[in-house]
Design a protein around this motif. Sequence first.
Motif, PDB file in Angstrom:
ATOM      1  N   GLU A   1       0.850  -1.186   0.000  1.00 11.17           N
ATOM      2  CA  GLU A   1       0.000   0.000   0.000  1.00 11.17           C
ATOM      3  C   GLU A   1       0.887   1.238   0.000  1.00 11.17           C
ATOM      4  O   GLU A   1       2.093   1.149   0.252  1.00 11.17           O
ATOM      5  N   LYS A   2       0.284   2.371  -0.267  1.00 13.10           N
ATOM      6  CA  LYS A   2       1.006   3.644  -0.188  1.00 13.10           C
ATOM      7  C   LYS A   2       0.632   4.315   1.120  1.00 13.10           C
ATOM      8  O   LYS A   2      -0.556   4.595   1.361  1.00 13.10           O
ATOM      9  N   ALA A   3       1.617   4.562   1.973  1.00  6.99           N
ATOM     10  CA  ALA A   3       1.342   5.199   3.255  1.00  6.99           C
ATOM     11  C   ALA A   3       0.930   6.653   3.039  1.00  6.99           C
ATOM     12  O   ALA A   3       1.491   7.359   2.184  1.00  6.99           O
ATOM     13  N   GLU A   4      -0.030   7.078   3.794  1.00  7.10           N
ATOM     14  CA  GLU A   4      -0.495   8.462   3.699  1.00  7.10           C
ATOM     15  C   GLU A   4       0.642   9.413   4.081  1.00  7.10           C
ATOM     16  O   GLU A   4       1.297   9.241   5.108  1.00  7.10           O
ATOM     17  N   GLY A   5       0.883  10.388   3.232  1.00  2.45           N
ATOM     18  CA  GLY A   5       1.927  11.370   3.523  1.00  2.45           C
ATOM     19  C   GLY A   5       3.303  10.965   3.046  1.00  2.45           C
ATOM     20  O   GLY A   5       4.287  11.679   3.316  1.00  2.45           O
ATOM     21  N   SER A   6       3.418   9.832   2.337  1.00  2.09           N
ATOM     22  CA  SER A   6       4.732   9.394   1.852  1.00  2.09           C
ATOM     23  C   SER A   6       5.223  10.336   0.760  1.00  2.09           C
ATOM     24  O   SER A   6       4.430  10.932   0.014  1.00  2.09           O
ATOM     25  N   ALA A   7       6.526  10.480   0.644  1.00  2.00           N
ATOM     26  CA  ALA A   7       7.128  11.402  -0.325  1.00  2.00           C
ATOM     27  C   ALA A   7       6.962  10.871  -1.749  1.00  2.00           C
ATOM     28  O   ALA A   7       6.631   9.700  -1.963  1.00  2.00           O
ATOM     29  N   GLU A   8       7.208  11.743  -2.705  1.00  4.28           N
ATOM     30  CA  GLU A   8       7.110  11.349  -4.116  1.00  4.28           C
ATOM     31  C   GLU A   8       8.090  10.223  -4.413  1.00  4.28           C
ATOM     32  O   GLU A   8       9.231  10.215  -3.930  1.00  4.28           O
ATOM     33  N   ASN A   9       7.653   9.247  -5.197  1.00  8.92           N
ATOM     34  CA  ASN A   9       8.443   8.069  -5.576  1.00  8.92           C
ATOM     35  C   ASN A   9       8.665   7.089  -4.419  1.00  8.92           C
ATOM     36  O   ASN A   9       9.502   6.185  -4.517  1.00  8.92           O
ATOM     37  N   PHE A  10       7.927   7.257  -3.346  1.00 10.64           N
ATOM     38  CA  PHE A  10       7.984   6.324  -2.220  1.00 10.64           C
ATOM     39  C   PHE A  10       6.561   5.938  -1.823  1.00 10.64           C
ATOM     40  O   PHE A  10       5.641   6.752  -1.901  1.00 10.64           O
ATOM     41  N   ARG A  11       6.408   4.697  -1.374  1.00  8.36           N
ATOM     42  CA  ARG A  11       5.141   4.282  -0.775  1.00  8.36           C
ATOM     43  C   ARG A  11       5.298   4.140   0.738  1.00  8.36           C
ATOM     44  O   ARG A  11       4.311   4.024   1.451  1.00  8.36           O
ATOM     45  N   THR A  12       6.552   4.100   1.206  1.00  8.72           N
ATOM     46  CA  THR A  12       6.828   4.133   2.645  1.00  8.72           C
ATOM     47  C   THR A  12       6.989   5.586   3.064  1.00  8.72           C
ATOM     48  O   THR A  12       7.741   6.336   2.432  1.00  8.72           O
ATOM     49  N   LYS A  13       6.295   5.986   4.114  1.00  8.27           N
ATOM     50  CA  LYS A  13       6.499   7.319   4.669  1.00  8.27           C
ATOM     51  C   LYS A  13       7.627   7.284   5.690  1.00  8.27           C
ATOM     52  O   LYS A  13       8.567   8.073   5.639  1.00  8.27           O
ATOM     53  N   GLU A  14       7.529   6.337   6.643  1.00  4.89           N
ATOM     54  CA  GLU A  14       8.522   6.228   7.699  1.00  4.89           C
ATOM     55  C   GLU A  14       8.595   4.777   8.178  1.00  4.89           C
ATOM     56  O   GLU A  14       7.628   4.019   8.056  1.00  4.89           O
ATOM     57  N   THR A  15       9.749   4.417   8.696  1.00  4.59           N
ATOM     58  CA  THR A  15       9.966   3.070   9.228  1.00  4.59           C
ATOM     59  C   THR A  15      10.381   3.174  10.682  1.00  4.59           C
ATOM     60  O   THR A  15      11.344   3.875  11.011  1.00  4.59           O
ATOM     61  N   TRP A  16       9.644   2.492  11.532  1.00  7.11           N
ATOM     62  CA  TRP A  16       9.962   2.450  12.954  1.00  7.11           C
ATOM     63  C   TRP A  16      10.839   1.236  13.258  1.00  7.11           C
ATOM     64  O   TRP A  16      10.572   0.134  12.780  1.00  7.11           O
ATOM     65  N   PHE A  17      11.868   1.459  14.070  1.00  9.45           N
ATOM     66  CA  PHE A  17      12.723   0.381  14.561  1.00  9.45           C
ATOM     67  C   PHE A  17      12.497   0.246  16.066  1.00  9.45           C
ATOM     68  O   PHE A  17      12.426   1.258  16.779  1.00  9.45           O
ATOM     69  N   TYR A  18      12.401  -0.988  16.519  1.00 12.87           N
ATOM     70  CA  TYR A  18      12.238  -1.237  17.955  1.00 12.87           C
ATOM     71  C   TYR A  18      13.088  -2.441  18.348  1.00 12.87           C
ATOM     72  O   TYR A  18      13.048  -3.482  17.685  1.00 12.87           O
ATOM     73  N   ARG A  19      13.853  -2.294  19.418  1.00 16.07           N
ATOM     74  CA  ARG A  19      14.718  -3.374  19.907  1.00 16.07           C
ATOM     75  C   ARG A  19      14.064  -4.070  21.088  1.00 16.07           C
ATOM     76  O   ARG A  19      13.795  -3.427  22.113  1.00 16.07           O
ATOM     77  N   LEU A  20      13.803  -5.349  20.949  1.00 18.21           N
ATOM     78  CA  LEU A  20      13.251  -6.139  22.054  1.00 18.21           C
ATOM     79  C   LEU A  20      14.410  -6.711  22.854  1.00 18.21           C
ATOM     80  O   LEU A  20      15.090  -7.635  22.405  1.00 18.21           O
ATOM     81  N   ASP A  21      14.621  -6.179  24.057  1.00 13.78           N
ATOM     82  CA  ASP A  21      15.733  -6.640  24.884  1.00 13.78           C
ATOM     83  C   ASP A  21      15.416  -7.976  25.554  1.00 13.78           C
ATOM     84  O   ASP A  21      14.255  -8.374  25.679  1.00 13.78           O
ATOM     85  N   MET A  22      16.463  -8.654  25.993  1.00  9.08           N
ATOM     86  CA  MET A  22      16.300  -9.914  26.697  1.00  9.08           C
ATOM     87  C   MET A  22      15.512  -9.677  27.986  1.00  9.08           C
ATOM     88  O   MET A  22      15.745  -8.703  28.693  1.00  9.08           O
ATOM     89  N   PRO A  23      14.529 -10.533  28.286  1.00  9.39           N
ATOM     90  CA  PRO A  23      13.729 -10.324  29.500  1.00  9.39           C
ATOM     91  C   PRO A  23      14.580 -10.429  30.759  1.00  9.39           C
ATOM     92  O   PRO A  23      15.623 -11.086  30.767  1.00  9.39           O
ATOM     93  N   GLU A  24      14.138  -9.759  31.802  1.00 13.03           N
ATOM     94  CA  GLU A  24      14.875  -9.755  33.059  1.00 13.03           C
ATOM     95  C   GLU A  24      15.026 -11.183  33.586  1.00 13.03           C
ATOM     96  O   GLU A  24      14.091 -11.982  33.567  1.00 13.03           O
ATOM     97  N   GLY A  25      16.230 -11.488  34.041  1.00 13.77           N
ATOM     98  CA  GLY A  25      16.498 -12.825  34.567  1.00 13.77           C
ATOM     99  C   GLY A  25      17.011 -13.806  33.530  1.00 13.77           C
ATOM    100  O   GLY A  25      17.357 -14.940  33.863  1.00 13.77           O
ATOM    101  N   TYR A  26      17.053 -13.372  32.253  1.00 16.35           N
ATOM    102  CA  TYR A  26      17.544 -14.228  31.171  1.00 16.35           C
ATOM    103  C   TYR A  26      18.866 -13.674  30.634  1.00 16.35           C
ATOM    104  O   TYR A  26      18.972 -12.479  30.354  1.00 16.35           O
ATOM    105  N   LYS A  27      19.853 -14.550  30.496  1.00 16.77           N
ATOM    106  CA  LYS A  27      21.067 -14.173  29.784  1.00 16.77           C
ATOM    107  C   LYS A  27      20.950 -14.578  28.319  1.00 16.77           C
ATOM    108  O   LYS A  27      21.483 -13.921  27.434  1.00 16.77           O
TER     109      LYS A  27
END
Length: 273
Positions: free
Chosen positions: A146-172
């Motif tokens: 799909e084309k994201a709303e507000g994406s720039a010309e020649n792009f269908r992605t407007k923005e990409t979010w990155f998220y880091r899932l850290d190791m849960p507490e108590g786990y090495k």
Amino acid sequence: MEAVALPTSITNLLLHNIEAPNIRHCDSLGIKMSDFKECDKVDIIAMNPPYGGSTDIAVKSNFPMEFRSSETSDLFMVLIMYRLKADGRTAVIVPDGFLFGVDGAKLAIKAKMLRDFNLHTIIRLPGSIFSPYTSIATNVLFFNNEKAEGSAENFRTKETWFYRLDMPEGYKHFSKTKPMKLEHCQPIIDWWSDRKEIITEDGNEKSRCFTAEELITLNCNFDQCKFPKDEEEILPPAELLMDYFKKRAALEHEIDKTLSEIQRILGIEIKLD
């Protein structure tokens, strides 16, 4: 649906009360991309494609020249893009190498994702998730046709979010006896509906948003919000030597103890001149 592990797939679906699973036993990469018709496309693709493998020239010839790669994970990314219906959505697990890879095929694939699809989220997964089967670090890419709303010309992605899932507490690390559980994904669920950039106390980025243009400027480097590496302490030469000799002496002591125990068990005595 296509699968190579046919018996496992059929068994899994039967156990979930799907009495007549529609599965084709074939090589998913063995079809020319130009041969796919609209009726071959699907609404949803969820995939953990094989990675770390390679393929031969005959298979690569099924793909457009700019996307030809020896790595199966790269080719599956292209296959997904050709098989996804308009407004379809996908979640696919990829190895770290795809995120920071700069060879021609990887760059072309990532640029196509930004220009022709809405690559809205990349989740960095903690290491050892697939332990003990593989130690390769992995990530989940979410994108829609799909084309994201507000994406720039020649792009269908407007923005990409990155998220880091850290190791849960108590786990090495995760293991066969301590696997990752659904509850460990709760931080992703909480963040997903209330997205915000996050900087940890040590100054590392845990979550950040990039525009499609920024990622293109970064040469499609998707290796963002990476896991911090432990800093290695570098000792002065004198302390380094002293530490080495201490460890060596301790090791030799343990070896001598083990040898003495073996001699005692065998009832022999060895004298070294």
